[in-house]
Design a protein around this motif. Structure first.
Motif, PDB file in Angstrom:
ATOM      1  N   SER A 195     -50.046  13.343 -33.132  1.00 57.12           N
ATOM      2  CA  SER A 195     -49.638  13.960 -31.872  1.00 57.12           C
ATOM      3  C   SER A 195     -48.187  13.588 -31.620  1.00 57.12           C
ATOM      4  CB  SER A 195     -50.525  13.467 -30.725  1.00 57.12           C
ATOM      5  OG  SER A 195     -50.371  12.073 -30.554  1.00 57.12           O
ATOM      6  N   ALA A 196     -47.618  14.108 -30.548  1.00 59.34           N
ATOM      7  CA  ALA A 196     -46.216  13.820 -30.250  1.00 59.34           C
ATOM      8  C   ALA A 196     -45.927  12.320 -30.122  1.00 59.34           C
ATOM      9  CB  ALA A 196     -45.792  14.566 -28.983  1.00 59.34           C
ATOM     10  N   PRO A 197     -46.807  11.524 -29.473  1.00 61.05           N
ATOM     11  CA  PRO A 197     -46.499  10.096 -29.366  1.00 61.05           C
ATOM     12  C   PRO A 197     -46.805   9.286 -30.626  1.00 61.05           C
ATOM     13  CG  PRO A 197     -47.944  10.861 -27.574  1.00 61.05           C
ATOM     14  CD  PRO A 197     -47.946  11.902 -28.628  1.00 61.05           C
ATOM     15  N   SER A 198     -47.505   9.854 -31.603  1.00 61.14           N
ATOM     16  CA  SER A 198     -47.914   9.082 -32.785  1.00 61.14           C
ATOM     17  C   SER A 198     -46.695   8.575 -33.544  1.00 61.14           C
ATOM     18  CB  SER A 198     -48.763   9.947 -33.715  1.00 61.14           C
ATOM     19  OG  SER A 198     -49.908  10.448 -33.067  1.00 61.14           O
ATOM     20  N   PHE A 199     -46.584   7.263 -33.682  1.00 61.53           N
ATOM     21  CA  PHE A 199     -45.410   6.721 -34.371  1.00 61.53           C
ATOM     22  C   PHE A 199     -45.760   6.048 -35.691  1.00 61.53           C
ATOM     23  CE2 PHE A 199     -46.883   3.265 -31.672  1.00 61.53           C
ATOM     24  CZ  PHE A 199     -46.733   2.134 -32.466  1.00 61.53           C
ATOM     25  N   ALA A 200     -47.036   5.985 -36.034  1.00 64.38           N
ATOM     26  CA  ALA A 200     -47.425   5.412 -37.314  1.00 64.38           C
ATOM     27  C   ALA A 200     -48.766   5.985 -37.742  1.00 64.38           C
ATOM     28  CB  ALA A 200     -47.500   3.895 -37.241  1.00 64.38           C
ATOM     29  N   ARG A 201     -48.915   6.160 -39.048  1.00 59.09           N
ATOM     30  CA  ARG A 201     -50.196   6.569 -39.633  1.00 59.09           C
ATOM     31  C   ARG A 201     -50.772   5.374 -40.376  1.00 59.09           C
ATOM     32  NH1 ARG A 201     -49.274  10.832 -43.874  1.00 59.09           N
ATOM     33  NH2 ARG A 201     -49.036   9.047 -45.274  1.00 59.09           N
ATOM     34  N   LEU A 202     -52.058   5.131 -40.164  1.00 61.86           N
ATOM     35  CA  LEU A 202     -52.735   4.036 -40.840  1.00 61.86           C
ATOM     36  C   LEU A 202     -53.876   4.576 -41.687  1.00 61.86           C
ATOM     37  CD1 LEU A 202     -51.189   2.513 -38.550  1.00 61.86           C
ATOM     38  CD2 LEU A 202     -53.071   0.877 -38.540  1.00 61.86           C
ATOM     39  N   GLU A 203     -54.092   3.932 -42.804  1.00 66.51           N
ATOM     40  CA  GLU A 203     -55.249   4.207 -43.651  1.00 66.51           C
ATOM     41  C   GLU A 203     -56.017   2.897 -43.809  1.00 66.51           C
ATOM     42  OE1 GLU A 203     -53.802   7.806 -46.508  1.00 66.51           O
ATOM     43  OE2 GLU A 203     -52.914   5.829 -46.855  1.00 66.51           O
ATOM     44  N   LEU A 204     -57.292   2.927 -43.487  1.00 67.08           N
ATOM     45  CA  LEU A 204     -58.106   1.702 -43.445  1.00 67.08           C
ATOM     46  C   LEU A 204     -59.227   1.792 -44.463  1.00 67.08           C
ATOM     47  CD1 LEU A 204     -59.438  -0.231 -40.395  1.00 67.08           C
ATOM     48  CD2 LEU A 204     -61.065   0.665 -42.048  1.00 67.08           C
ATOM     49  N   ALA A 205     -59.470   0.672 -45.147  1.00 67.52           N
ATOM     50  CA  ALA A 205     -60.597   0.568 -46.059  1.00 67.52           C
ATOM     51  C   ALA A 205     -61.242  -0.800 -45.889  1.00 67.52           C
ATOM     52  CB  ALA A 205     -60.152   0.755 -47.506  1.00 67.52           C
ATOM     53  N   LEU A 206     -62.570  -0.833 -45.813  1.00 68.34           N
ATOM     54  CA  LEU A 206     -63.342  -2.071 -45.788  1.00 68.34           C
ATOM     55  C   LEU A 206     -63.718  -2.404 -47.226  1.00 68.34           C
ATOM     56  CD1 LEU A 206     -64.899  -4.269 -44.188  1.00 68.34           C
ATOM     57  CD2 LEU A 206     -66.819  -2.668 -44.083  1.00 68.34           C
ATOM     58  N   GLN A 207     -63.299  -3.585 -47.695  1.00 67.00           N
ATOM     59  CA  GLN A 207     -63.488  -3.942 -49.095  1.00 67.00           C
ATOM     60  C   GLN A 207     -64.096  -5.334 -49.214  1.00 67.00           C
ATOM     61  OE1 GLN A 207     -59.666  -3.608 -51.010  1.00 67.00           O
ATOM     62  NE2 GLN A 207     -59.581  -1.388 -50.795  1.00 67.00           N
ATOM     63  N   PRO A 208     -64.712  -5.632 -50.356  1.00 66.72           N
ATOM     64  CA  PRO A 208     -65.187  -7.002 -50.586  1.00 66.72           C
ATOM     65  C   PRO A 208     -64.045  -7.989 -50.471  1.00 66.72           C
ATOM     66  CG  PRO A 208     -66.047  -5.517 -52.249  1.00 66.72           C
ATOM     67  CD  PRO A 208     -65.024  -4.731 -51.473  1.00 66.72           C
ATOM     68  N   GLY A 209     -64.357  -9.198 -50.027  1.00 62.42           N
ATOM     69  CA  GLY A 209     -63.334 -10.205 -49.790  1.00 62.42           C
ATOM     70  C   GLY A 209     -62.743 -10.773 -51.061  1.00 62.42           C
ATOM     71  N   GLY A 210     -61.883 -11.760 -50.890  1.00 62.82           N
ATOM     72  CA  GLY A 210     -61.207 -12.391 -52.007  1.00 62.82           C
ATOM     73  C   GLY A 210     -59.710 -12.400 -51.836  1.00 62.82           C
ATOM     74  N   ASP A 211     -59.167 -11.403 -51.129  1.00 66.91           N
ATOM     75  CA  ASP A 211     -57.729 -11.351 -50.891  1.00 66.91           C
ATOM     76  C   ASP A 211     -57.348 -12.256 -49.720  1.00 66.91           C
ATOM     77  OD1 ASP A 211     -57.683  -9.542 -52.892  1.00 66.91           O
ATOM     78  OD2 ASP A 211     -57.284  -7.795 -51.642  1.00 66.91           O
ATOM     79  N   THR A 212     -56.201 -12.875 -49.819  1.00 66.17           N
ATOM     80  CA  THR A 212     -55.695 -13.707 -48.727  1.00 66.17           C
ATOM     81  C   THR A 212     -55.236 -12.817 -47.585  1.00 66.17           C
ATOM     82  OG1 THR A 212     -54.955 -15.375 -50.299  1.00 66.17           O
ATOM     83  CG2 THR A 212     -53.985 -15.440 -48.092  1.00 66.17           C
ATOM     84  N   PRO A 213     -55.654 -13.101 -46.339  1.00 67.63           N
ATOM     85  CA  PRO A 213     -55.194 -12.274 -45.224  1.00 67.63           C
ATOM     86  C   PRO A 213     -53.694 -12.392 -45.031  1.00 67.63           C
ATOM     87  CG  PRO A 213     -56.346 -14.219 -44.428  1.00 67.63           C
ATOM     88  CD  PRO A 213     -56.564 -14.179 -45.905  1.00 67.63           C
ATOM     89  N   SER A 214     -53.106 -11.338 -44.514  1.00 71.10           N
ATOM     90  CA  SER A 214     -51.668 -11.342 -44.247  1.00 71.10           C
ATOM     91  C   SER A 214     -51.343 -12.368 -43.163  1.00 71.10           C
ATOM     92  CB  SER A 214     -51.211  -9.955 -43.800  1.00 71.10           C
ATOM     93  OG  SER A 214     -51.484  -8.985 -44.791  1.00 71.10           O
ATOM     94  N   SER A 215     -50.218 -13.009 -43.302  1.00 71.00           N
ATOM     95  CA  SER A 215     -49.775 -13.975 -42.298  1.00 71.00           C
ATOM     96  C   SER A 215     -48.773 -13.315 -41.364  1.00 71.00           C
ATOM     97  CB  SER A 215     -49.143 -15.198 -42.973  1.00 71.00           C
ATOM     98  OG  SER A 215     -48.038 -14.807 -43.770  1.00 71.00           O
ATOM     99  N   ALA A 216     -48.509 -13.990 -40.252  1.00 68.94           N
ATOM    100  CA  ALA A 216     -47.473 -13.545 -39.322  1.00 68.94           C
ATOM    101  C   ALA A 216     -46.151 -14.209 -39.708  1.00 68.94           C
ATOM    102  CB  ALA A 216     -47.864 -13.908 -37.894  1.00 68.94           C
ATOM    103  N   ALA A 217     -45.107 -13.898 -38.961  1.00 64.92           N
ATOM    104  CA  ALA A 217     -43.838 -14.590 -39.166  1.00 64.92           C
ATOM    105  C   ALA A 217     -44.049 -16.094 -38.987  1.00 64.92           C
ATOM    106  CB  ALA A 217     -42.799 -14.080 -38.172  1.00 64.92           C
ATOM    107  N   PRO A 218     -43.262 -16.950 -39.661  1.00 62.14           N
ATOM    108  CA  PRO A 218     -43.489 -18.398 -39.582  1.00 62.14           C
ATOM    109  C   PRO A 218     -43.577 -18.930 -38.154  1.00 62.14           C
ATOM    110  CG  PRO A 218     -41.918 -17.923 -41.315  1.00 62.14           C
ATOM    111  CD  PRO A 218     -42.181 -16.617 -40.611  1.00 62.14           C
TER     112      PRO A 218
END
Length: 274
Positions: A195-218
């Motif tokens: 829509s007009a206000p949409s400023f980002a598109r996201l694609e989401l997938a639920l997957q088996p674990g094992g990957d390290t979660p993303s961290s924030a800035a220090p």
């Protein structure tokens, strides 16, 4: 992967006074200063309800109001997902102290504020919302659970959804058993189509674990680790940065949410979408 769009963001946390003011902090243009969280009053609530509302409701209303304004959406028409790792610990603590005393008369206001969906009730009073609301809790993974629920609802109904996540610290002695780091709330208005206000598109997938979660800035990582609603910070940082990137959010003990973020192209979203 399930595709959806971000139309508006609301943010309230320590040193994070609203989404627009926080973007320079999230992108590293301004140094982060962890000042006490300033939760603005909700002008939409009648005076009596403003006095009675617990901090969780005030926080949820503050961030949802900002997100809906940014999206240009009437909150009365939006289904809403509320998610919190533990709800209103201050009210629960007050009730337990009353029950442990010799004077056990319990305030009806305290009782109705103690339930997990109290912020959803204040939302309906403040906005006149008649759309469905859902209140969730998934311990430290409550933000990810709320996001997954919001995306599921969009996929099945084709409607935009407000996601509202919030946490407040418990007072002593409950804090010793369940430490929550800070008062923190975030709201996202999500839509299944651009829509007009949409400023980002996201694609989401639920997957088996094992990957390290993303961290924030220090400077924000301690906030992310100690406050469940602040597990949203890697996503918020990616949205603030305005560049294509990926984010991983941990979910329960054996899964992760994978998010691919694409900012709106200068010419807008292509029609028809690929």
């Amino acid at each position: 992967m399930t595709r959806f769009y971000i139309e508006g963001v609301g943010l309230c946390g320590p040193g994070l006074d609203g989404w627009e003011a926080s973007v320079p902090v999230l992108t590293g243009q301004v140094d982060y200063t962890p000042e006490p969280t300033n939760v603005p009053a909700c002008a939409r609530l009648p005076a009596n309800e403003r006095r009675r509302a617990p901090k969780t409701a005030k926080l949820a209303l503050a961030v949802s109001t900002e997100a809906c304004a940014g999206a240009g959406r009437d909150p009365a028409e939006l289904p809403a997902i509320f998610t919190s790792s533990g709800g209103d610990g201050e009210t629960i603590n007050d009730i337990l102290n009353i029950l442990a005393s010799s004077q056990r008369e319990l305030s009806p206001t305290k009782f109705h504020n103690s339930v997990h969906n109290a912020p959803a009730g204040y939302w309906s009073i403040a906005t006149g919302a008649r759309a469905a609301s859902t209140s969730l809790c998934a311990h430290d993974d409550s933000f990810a659970a709320g996001l997954l629920e919001a995306v599921t609802q969009m996929a099945t109904t084709g409607q935009a959804v407000a996601l509202i996540a919030y946490d407040v610290p418990y007072p002593a002695p409950l804090y010793a058993a369940r430490p929550v780091g800070a008062v923190f709330g975030v709201a996202l208005v999500l839509s299944p189509a651009p829509s007009a206000p949409s400023f980002a598109r996201l694609e989401l997938a639920l997957q088996p674990g094992g990957d390290t979660p993303s961290s924030a800035a220090p400077t924000l990582e301690a906030l992310r680790q100690t406050t469940p609603a602040a597990r949203s910070l890697p996503l918020l940082t990616a949205l603030a940065g305005g560049t294509a990137t990926g984010v991983t959010l941990d979910y329960l003990s054996d899964m992760v949410l994978k998010l691919n973020i694409t900012p709106r192209p200068p010419a807008g979203w292509p029609e028809p979408l690929a």
